[in-house]
Enzyme design. Structure first.
Site, PDB file in Angstrom:
ATOM      1  N   ILE A  24       0.855  -1.198   0.000  1.00  0.00           N
ATOM      2  CA  ILE A  24       0.000   0.000   0.000  1.00  0.00           C
ATOM      3  C   ILE A  24       0.891   1.249   0.000  1.00  0.00           C
ATOM      4  CG2 ILE A  24      -2.016   1.107   1.058  1.00  0.00           C
ATOM      5  CD1 ILE A  24      -2.600  -1.445   2.581  1.00  0.00           C
ATOM      6  N   PRO A  25       1.564   1.532  -1.121  1.00  0.00           N
ATOM      7  CA  PRO A  25       2.372   2.755  -1.178  1.00  0.00           C
ATOM      8  C   PRO A  25       1.469   3.981  -1.018  1.00  0.00           C
ATOM      9  CG  PRO A  25       2.159   1.771  -3.367  1.00  0.00           C
ATOM     10  CD  PRO A  25       1.578   0.797  -2.392  1.00  0.00           C
ATOM     11  N   HIS A  26       1.930   4.983  -0.282  1.00  0.00           N
ATOM     12  CA  HIS A  26       1.080   6.151  -0.048  1.00  0.00           C
ATOM     13  C   HIS A  26       1.920   7.388   0.212  1.00  0.00           C
ATOM     14  CE1 HIS A  26       1.776   4.098   3.818  1.00  0.00           C
ATOM     15  NE2 HIS A  26       1.856   5.307   4.341  1.00  0.00           N
ATOM     16  N   ALA A  27       1.357   8.552  -0.120  1.00  0.00           N
ATOM     17  CA  ALA A  27       2.053   9.818   0.112  1.00  0.00           C
ATOM     18  C   ALA A  27       1.054  10.961   0.030  1.00  0.00           C
ATOM     19  CB  ALA A  27       3.146  10.031  -0.936  1.00  0.00           C
TER      20      ALA A  27
END
Lengths: 160, 89
Positions: free
Chosen positions: A67-70
């Site tokens: 779950i890559p997030h930014a």
């Protein structure tokens, strides 16, 4: 929070081309541009923000899911993309397994924590074996959209 | 077999982000005891990153509980770690 509230149908990728982590993230972010939710000029900077977060620690949570997030100032609201990779991506997961399902989340800079409920909703989907199996075997984008809608409906009913 | 429990104070009702949970998960795996983290009525196995992510966004006091041969050591170590991750950034 419902999956359908933030995962854009246009940003669902049925089969990601074999790629590095950065290339995979860039392809997913490009779909936000195609969906009209991100300026083309912001892609590189958004990918940089996602990679910076990955450098703190991989967002792979096990079970072949990441779950890559930014947060990013170019984003107007919480948005999400989904991509499937049959071959699996090298994502530096703690369990060492390649990642076959990627949920990417972006939200506006200055807003605290809207992604956390999104992560919890995704985790609920992953935790149920039958849903995860279906997600991995969907052959069309439409099937993935339908699965997300079913998950949302069922979880809503469970909450009452 | 011992059982040990600790409550971790959370300043400003801080949400649980993914990174502190990853740090907790990595350390939890080093202990033999069963370890759970509870918040807002939801309990997660601290050795499962997936279960911990289910607590993302939940509010309220955090309770860490251990059952097993090294429960006391595990709960003391992990509650200090969580406290550091959540309250002293």
């Amino acid at each position: 929070m419902r999956l359908g509230d933030f995962i854009l149908e246009e940003a669902i990728i049925r089969e990601l081309r074999p790629a590095s982590k950065r290339e995979a993230l860039a392809e997913m972010v490009q779909h936000f541009v195609d969906a009209g939710c991100l300026e083309p000029g912001a892609v590189e900077s958004v990918v940089d923000a996602l990679m910076e977060r990955e450098e703190i620690g991989s967002t792979a949570i096990g079970h072949g899911v990441a779950i890559p997030h930014a947060k990013h100032k170019a984003v107007q609201r919480l948005i999400g993309a989904y991509a499937h990779s049959s071959e699996g991506l090298e994502f530096d997961a703690l369990d060492g397994r390649p990642v076959k399902s990627v949920f990417l989340i972006l939200w506006p800079d200055g807003v605290i924590g809207p992604h956390l409920e999104a992560i919890a909703q995704i985790s609920t989907l992953i935790k149920r074996q039958t849903w995860l199996r279906r997600l991995l075997t969907c052959s069309e984008r439409r099937d993935i959209v339908d699965l997300f809608a079913e998950v949302d409906r069922e979880l809503e009913d469970a909450v009452g | 077999m011992s059982r040990h429990k600790a409550q971790i104070p959370v300043e400003k009702d801080e949400s649980l982000h993914l990174r502190p949970m990853q740090v907790l998960n990595e350390r939890a795996l080093e202990f033999k005891s069963d370890l759970t983290l509870t918040r807002d009525g939801h309990t997660a196995d601290a050795k499962s990153m997936l279960e911990l992510t289910l607590l993302a966004g939940k509010k309220g006091p955090l309770t860490l509980e251990g059952r097993g041969p090294d429960a006391r050591d595990a709960v003391n170590t992990l509650s200090a770690l969580l406290d550091q991750q959540l309250n002293k950034r």
